[in-house]
Scaffold this motif. Structure first.
Motif, PDB file in Angstrom:
ATOM      1  N   GLN A 138      32.937  25.406 -28.849  1.00 44.22           N
ATOM      2  CA  GLN A 138      34.280  25.783 -28.554  1.00 44.22           C
ATOM      3  C   GLN A 138      34.416  26.455 -26.882  1.00 44.22           C
ATOM      4  OE1 GLN A 138      36.773  27.944 -31.533  1.00 44.22           O
ATOM      5  NE2 GLN A 138      38.349  28.114 -30.069  1.00 44.22           N
ATOM      6  N   LEU A 139      33.275  27.234 -26.725  1.00 44.72           N
ATOM      7  CA  LEU A 139      33.237  28.053 -25.548  1.00 44.72           C
ATOM      8  C   LEU A 139      32.961  27.218 -24.399  1.00 44.72           C
ATOM      9  CD1 LEU A 139      33.170  30.776 -23.897  1.00 44.72           C
ATOM     10  CD2 LEU A 139      30.819  30.816 -24.551  1.00 44.72           C
ATOM     11  N   ASP A 140      32.120  26.163 -24.595  1.00 49.77           N
ATOM     12  CA  ASP A 140      31.697  25.285 -23.825  1.00 49.77           C
ATOM     13  C   ASP A 140      32.803  24.366 -23.293  1.00 49.77           C
ATOM     14  OD1 ASP A 140      29.097  25.922 -23.616  1.00 49.77           O
ATOM     15  OD2 ASP A 140      28.262  24.552 -25.085  1.00 49.77           O
ATOM     16  N   ALA A 141      33.623  23.995 -24.400  1.00 50.15           N
ATOM     17  CA  ALA A 141      34.894  23.270 -24.241  1.00 50.15           C
ATOM     18  C   ALA A 141      35.823  23.962 -23.247  1.00 50.15           C
ATOM     19  CB  ALA A 141      35.555  22.811 -25.382  1.00 50.15           C
ATOM     20  N   SER A 142      36.082  25.083 -23.687  1.00 51.25           N
ATOM     21  CA  SER A 142      37.215  25.900 -23.027  1.00 51.25           C
ATOM     22  C   SER A 142      36.793  25.986 -21.583  1.00 51.25           C
ATOM     23  CB  SER A 142      37.447  27.377 -23.398  1.00 51.25           C
ATOM     24  OG  SER A 142      36.168  27.843 -23.448  1.00 51.25           O
ATOM     25  N   ARG A 143      35.461  26.210 -21.345  1.00 50.47           N
ATOM     26  CA  ARG A 143      35.016  26.374 -19.687  1.00 50.47           C
ATOM     27  C   ARG A 143      35.144  24.967 -19.051  1.00 50.47           C
ATOM     28  NH1 ARG A 143      30.068  27.378 -20.674  1.00 50.47           N
ATOM     29  NH2 ARG A 143      29.291  25.234 -20.484  1.00 50.47           N
ATOM     30  N   ALA A 144      34.919  23.988 -19.819  1.00 53.45           N
ATOM     31  CA  ALA A 144      35.077  22.617 -19.064  1.00 53.45           C
ATOM     32  C   ALA A 144      36.353  22.343 -18.692  1.00 53.45           C
ATOM     33  CB  ALA A 144      34.444  21.540 -20.057  1.00 53.45           C
ATOM     34  N   ALA A 145      37.379  22.600 -19.762  1.00 51.28           N
ATOM     35  CA  ALA A 145      38.767  22.472 -19.388  1.00 51.28           C
ATOM     36  C   ALA A 145      39.354  23.178 -18.403  1.00 51.28           C
ATOM     37  CB  ALA A 145      39.368  22.960 -20.778  1.00 51.28           C
ATOM     38  N   ALA A 146      38.804  24.691 -18.045  1.00 51.95           N
ATOM     39  CA  ALA A 146      39.087  25.496 -17.085  1.00 51.95           C
ATOM     40  C   ALA A 146      38.770  24.862 -15.497  1.00 51.95           C
ATOM     41  CB  ALA A 146      38.740  26.784 -17.155  1.00 51.95           C
ATOM     42  N   GLU A 147      37.530  24.388 -15.630  1.00 50.90           N
ATOM     43  CA  GLU A 147      37.113  23.937 -14.481  1.00 50.90           C
ATOM     44  C   GLU A 147      37.735  22.446 -14.038  1.00 50.90           C
ATOM     45  OE1 GLU A 147      32.860  22.852 -15.440  1.00 50.90           O
ATOM     46  OE2 GLU A 147      32.364  25.205 -15.065  1.00 50.90           O
ATOM     47  N   ALA A 148      38.246  21.686 -15.221  1.00 49.25           N
ATOM     48  CA  ALA A 148      38.749  20.464 -14.804  1.00 49.25           C
ATOM     49  C   ALA A 148      40.456  20.709 -14.199  1.00 49.25           C
ATOM     50  CB  ALA A 148      38.880  19.678 -16.203  1.00 49.25           C
ATOM     51  N   ALA A 149      40.856  21.918 -14.927  1.00 49.58           N
ATOM     52  CA  ALA A 149      42.177  22.062 -14.338  1.00 49.58           C
ATOM     53  C   ALA A 149      42.063  22.757 -12.939  1.00 49.58           C
ATOM     54  CB  ALA A 149      42.744  23.281 -15.242  1.00 49.58           C
ATOM     55  N   ALA A 150      40.986  23.531 -12.605  1.00 51.67           N
ATOM     56  CA  ALA A 150      40.843  23.929 -11.510  1.00 51.67           C
ATOM     57  C   ALA A 150      40.487  22.877 -10.293  1.00 51.67           C
ATOM     58  CB  ALA A 150      39.854  24.992 -11.313  1.00 51.67           C
ATOM     59  N   GLU A 151      40.035  21.882 -10.849  1.00 53.11           N
ATOM     60  CA  GLU A 151      39.458  20.777  -9.873  1.00 53.11           C
ATOM     61  C   GLU A 151      40.953  19.770  -9.821  1.00 53.11           C
ATOM     62  OE1 GLU A 151      37.480  18.294  -7.447  1.00 53.11           O
ATOM     63  OE2 GLU A 151      36.843  20.181  -8.255  1.00 53.11           O
ATOM     64  N   ARG A 152      41.576  19.879 -10.629  1.00 55.44           N
ATOM     65  CA  ARG A 152      42.757  18.980 -10.386  1.00 55.44           C
ATOM     66  C   ARG A 152      43.877  19.797  -9.464  1.00 55.44           C
ATOM     67  NH1 ARG A 152      45.536  14.355 -10.230  1.00 55.44           N
ATOM     68  NH2 ARG A 152      47.542  14.387 -11.181  1.00 55.44           N
ATOM     69  N   VAL A 153      44.024  21.016  -9.619  1.00 56.91           N
ATOM     70  CA  VAL A 153      44.701  21.702  -8.443  1.00 56.91           C
ATOM     71  C   VAL A 153      44.187  21.480  -7.229  1.00 56.91           C
ATOM     72  CG1 VAL A 153      45.273  24.065  -7.596  1.00 56.91           C
ATOM     73  CG2 VAL A 153      45.579  23.404 -10.040  1.00 56.91           C
ATOM     74  N   ARG A 154      42.971  21.481  -6.864  1.00 57.77           N
ATOM     75  CA  ARG A 154      42.446  21.215  -5.618  1.00 57.77           C
ATOM     76  C   ARG A 154      42.872  19.601  -5.081  1.00 57.77           C
ATOM     77  NH1 ARG A 154      37.819  24.521  -7.791  1.00 57.77           N
ATOM     78  NH2 ARG A 154      37.068  22.817  -8.487  1.00 57.77           N
ATOM     79  N   GLU A 155      42.645  18.801  -6.085  1.00 52.80           N
ATOM     80  CA  GLU A 155      42.762  17.488  -5.841  1.00 52.80           C
ATOM     81  C   GLU A 155      44.322  17.164  -5.339  1.00 52.80           C
ATOM     82  OE1 GLU A 155      43.124  13.198  -8.176  1.00 52.80           O
ATOM     83  OE2 GLU A 155      42.392  14.824  -9.213  1.00 52.80           O
ATOM     84  N   LEU A 156      45.167  17.685  -6.019  1.00 59.36           N
ATOM     85  CA  LEU A 156      46.672  17.670  -5.720  1.00 59.36           C
ATOM     86  C   LEU A 156      47.059  18.351  -4.589  1.00 59.36           C
ATOM     87  CD1 LEU A 156      48.320  18.069  -9.166  1.00 59.36           C
ATOM     88  CD2 LEU A 156      47.950  16.042  -7.594  1.00 59.36           C
ATOM     89  N   ARG A 157      46.410  19.483  -4.174  1.00 61.16           N
ATOM     90  CA  ARG A 157      46.574  20.030  -2.857  1.00 61.16           C
ATOM     91  C   ARG A 157      46.001  19.321  -1.509  1.00 61.16           C
ATOM     92  NH1 ARG A 157      44.647  26.159  -4.473  1.00 61.16           N
ATOM     93  NH2 ARG A 157      46.916  26.865  -5.255  1.00 61.16           N
ATOM     94  N   ASP A 158      44.732  18.617  -1.978  1.00 59.66           N
ATOM     95  CA  ASP A 158      44.336  17.808  -1.003  1.00 59.66           C
ATOM     96  C   ASP A 158      45.287  16.505  -0.673  1.00 59.66           C
ATOM     97  OD1 ASP A 158      42.137  19.440  -0.681  1.00 59.66           O
ATOM     98  OD2 ASP A 158      41.099  18.059  -1.836  1.00 59.66           O
ATOM     99  N   GLN A 159      45.837  15.994  -1.805  1.00 58.81           N
ATOM    100  CA  GLN A 159      46.550  14.918  -1.711  1.00 58.81           C
ATOM    101  C   GLN A 159      47.978  15.117  -0.742  1.00 58.81           C
ATOM    102  OE1 GLN A 159      47.621  13.091  -5.312  1.00 58.81           O
ATOM    103  NE2 GLN A 159      45.453  12.554  -5.735  1.00 58.81           N
ATOM    104  N   LEU A 160      48.496  16.473  -1.096  1.00 58.89           N
ATOM    105  CA  LEU A 160      49.750  16.786  -0.612  1.00 58.89           C
ATOM    106  C   LEU A 160      49.389  17.162   1.015  1.00 58.89           C
ATOM    107  CD1 LEU A 160      52.693  17.839  -0.909  1.00 58.89           C
ATOM    108  CD2 LEU A 160      51.962  20.150  -1.233  1.00 58.89           C
TER     109      LEU A 160
END
Length: 317
Positions: A138-160
């Motif tokens: 569960q700890l690994d899953a939450s870490r992966a989810a946090a990293e994916a969410a942060a990467e999504r934010v960077r992606e959308l900022r780049d698109q903008l």
């Protein structure tokens, strides 16, 4: 006889003597016109003829118009193609549209909220992992989810950021070339359309019209014949004994039937080769002699009283 009457008689007699003086150089000549033939570069049916023979027209006055349905349609098409090319060029310079940028910003806001939630969940799972309340999976899953969410934010900022940029330099240059090509096509279409309506290039007299309304006019075929005042000249012939005294720029005087007074003229051309005496000045004195052609131009103000083919007398100073 009163003294005044005597003087008048003497002046008249002296004038007649001068007129009959053989020493005065007088030559027979005739008026000639250098006509301007107005023709369209395009073929078409004669739709409008706005002048008649004998009319005096000013520079820029309409003379005639040919049917121009195809040319007008081609001009409208070229104008629309230019507008489309210009719109595409402007679109490349401005980047994404405002609604598209607004959608990206909304997606970025959602991604940032999801990133905060994922990061908070990972911190809670890390705190509980030490007491054994949260499994390693569960700890690994939450870490992966946090990293994916942060990467999504960077992606959308780049698109903008990319959405705010104009098109690539190569695309902009290519579209700019398309705009210039469309502008050139419009200029060609407009020229072809303008060539269907002809106007006077200068003040002139309409000497003749060569077609009637409804007739088909081939390309390059004159429809109106004009005679500008500056194109009226006088042609006369002089013998070899006289031609040596004449030169361009020299003044002569013209006399014609119906002219109220003598008209001044200026020699512009003296032929360099002799020719046989033309019949128009045939006489016993000159029939066996060679003559030289001379052309003189009256002033444009006096040209209106002269007509092509009109005989006159040229007097040398």
């Amino acid at each position: 006889m009163p003294r005044g009457s005597l003087i008048a008689v003497l002046l008249c007699v002296s004038g007649l003597a001068a007129c009959s003086d053989p020493a005065v150089d007088r030559f027979q000549g005739y008026v000639e016109g250098e006509f301007v033939y107005v023709a369209a570069s395009q073929a078409g049916r004669l739709e409008r003829l706005t002048v008649r023979r004998g009319d005096a027209v000013r520079a820029g006055a309409p003379l005639f118009a040919l049917e121009a349905t195809l040319e007008a349609a081609a001009q409208r098409q070229a104008a629309q193609q230019l507008s489309a090319a210009q719109a595409q060029y402007a679109d490349l310079l401005t980047g994404k549209r405002a609604p598209e940028i607004a959608v990206l910003r909304a997606q970025l806001a959602q991604a940032m909220a999801a990133d905060r939630n994922a990061a908070e969940q990972w911190r809670r799972d890390q705190a509980l992992a030490g007491s054994g309340a949260v499994s390693q999976a569960q700890l690994d899953a939450s870490r992966a989810a946090a990293e994916a969410a942060a990467e999504r934010v960077r992606e959308l900022r780049d698109q903008l950021a990319v959405a705010a940029l104009p098109g690539r330099e190569q695309q902009i240059a290519a579209q700019a070339a398309q705009v210039e090509a469309a502008r050139a096509q419009l200029a060609q279409a407009q020229w072809r359309l303008d060539e269907k309506t002809l106007r006077a290039g200068q003040d002139a007299q309409v000497y003749d019209t060569l077609y009637r309304l409804g007739e088909w006019v081939p390309a390059g075929s004159p429809v109106v014949r004009l005679l500008p005042p500056g194109n009226v000249k006088v042609r006369f012939f002089v013998p070899e004994t006289t031609v040596g005294r004449l030169h361009p720029g020299q003044s002569v005087r013209l006399q014609c039937d119906g002219c109220a007074c003598e008209l001044p003229a200026t020699i512009r051309y003296v032929a360099g080769e002799a020719e046989y005496t033309p019949p128009v000045i045939y006489s016993n004195e000159t029939r066996d002699k060679l003559v030289f052609m001379v052309e003189a131009w009256p002033t444009p103000a006096d040209a209106g009283v002269l007509h092509p083919g009109q005989p006159l007398t040229v007097t040398l100073p």
